[in-house]
Design an enzyme around this catalytic site. Sequence first.
Site, PDB file in Angstrom:
ATOM      1  N   CYS A  96       0.809  -1.219   0.000  1.00 24.76           N
ATOM      2  CA  CYS A  96       0.000   0.000   0.000  1.00 24.76           C
ATOM      3  C   CYS A  96       0.846   1.275   0.000  1.00 24.76           C
ATOM      4  O   CYS A  96       1.446   1.596  -1.008  1.00 24.76           O
ATOM      5  CB  CYS A  96      -1.001  -0.063   1.150  1.00 24.76           C
ATOM      6  N   ARG A 133     -13.165   5.750  -1.643  1.00 27.60           N
ATOM      7  CA  ARG A 133     -11.958   4.990  -1.299  1.00 27.60           C
ATOM      8  C   ARG A 133     -12.100   3.573  -1.836  1.00 27.60           C
ATOM      9  O   ARG A 133     -13.213   3.057  -1.962  1.00 27.60           O
ATOM     10  CB  ARG A 133     -11.773   4.939   0.218  1.00 27.60           C
ATOM     11  N   HIS A 201      -3.600  -5.863   1.943  1.00 25.85           N
ATOM     12  CA  HIS A 201      -3.294  -6.053   3.361  1.00 25.85           C
ATOM     13  C   HIS A 201      -3.939  -7.389   3.728  1.00 25.85           C
ATOM     14  O   HIS A 201      -4.218  -8.208   2.887  1.00 25.85           O
ATOM     15  CB  HIS A 201      -3.947  -4.960   4.211  1.00 25.85           C
TER      16      HIS A 201
HETATM   17  N1  GLN Z   1      -2.404   6.799   2.184  1.00 30.31           N
HETATM   18  C1  GLN Z   1      -2.495   5.940   1.117  1.00 30.31           C
HETATM   19  C2  GLN Z   1      -3.829   5.937   0.371  1.00 30.31           C
HETATM   20  O1  GLN Z   1      -4.886   6.088   0.974  1.00 30.31           O
HETATM   21  C3  GLN Z   1      -2.123   4.551   1.611  1.00 30.31           C
HETATM   22  C4  GLN Z   1      -3.154   3.887   2.473  1.00 30.31           C
HETATM   23  C5  GLN Z   1      -2.651   2.606   3.095  1.00 30.31           C
HETATM   24  O2  GLN Z   1      -1.444   2.348   3.183  1.00 30.31           O
HETATM   25  N2  GLN Z   1      -3.563   1.781   3.589  1.00 30.31           N
HETATM   26  O3  GLN Z   1      -3.801   5.784  -0.826  1.00 30.31           O
END
Ligand code: GLN
Length: 239
Positions: A96, A133, A201
């Site tokens: 990520c 998101r 993840h």
């Molecule tokens: N901040 C980054 C995004 O939202 C990574 C998020 C994360 O590592 N879960 O794209």
Amino acid sequence: MNSIRIAWLYPDLMSTYGDRGNVIVLQQRCVWRGIHVQVTPVTLETPVRELEQCNLIFMGGAQDRQQKLAGEDFLKRKGPVVKKMIEHGTPALFVCAAYQFVGAYYKPYQGEPIPGAGIWDLYTVHPGDQAKRCIGNTVAEIITPAELSGTIIVGFENHGGRTHLGPKMQPLAKVIKGYGNNGEDGYEGATYKNTIGCYFHGPLLPKNPKIADWLISKVVGTLAPLDDSLEHSANNILR
Ligand code: GLN
């Protein structure tokens, strides 16, 4: 070589959604096989010479604020060392925010872009606070590395950034369920030399042990098989 030293980059800032589980899996799969393993936490304060002594690298995800903090250090100090290690064949897993870091930059929805180490030909843009998101359980089929091609991997993604691969990159996998790199092109993650980057993840490795073994094998060579029936059942449930 029968010894692995894992550099765990920014464990205090970059370890969302159980990403530390990836380190536990790498460690335990070595222990089960009698491979000597040591984990070196690499924080903002850790001198780069400790990183240079490692032969496997892991870095996990982060919220934008933590990502910014680690980003400054990564750009100036740890990133150039990581780049050299990767070019010399050191295996690594970036999840990520870490995956975004090895590219050219991550543009958050507020503020200036966070420059990446430019090791990989990719960039990431957050399309704005109104944008959806990319959240949810994920399933994908590995394309590269070739040794893992066809493996079905499962995980969980939560990112605002949309990653776009440049022509030098190979995608890690084809999305079966979820958003993947950008919710548009149907690909998830990327690979380069002995390194893998992804949005998975979960953490990734407990339910996808073949990836863990691929990384370990890049240091110690051929591995004795383990009984992965429990891991496979967990993977199957999420498909
Ligand atoms: N901040 C980054 C995004 O939202 C990574 C998020 C994360 O590592 N879960 O794209």
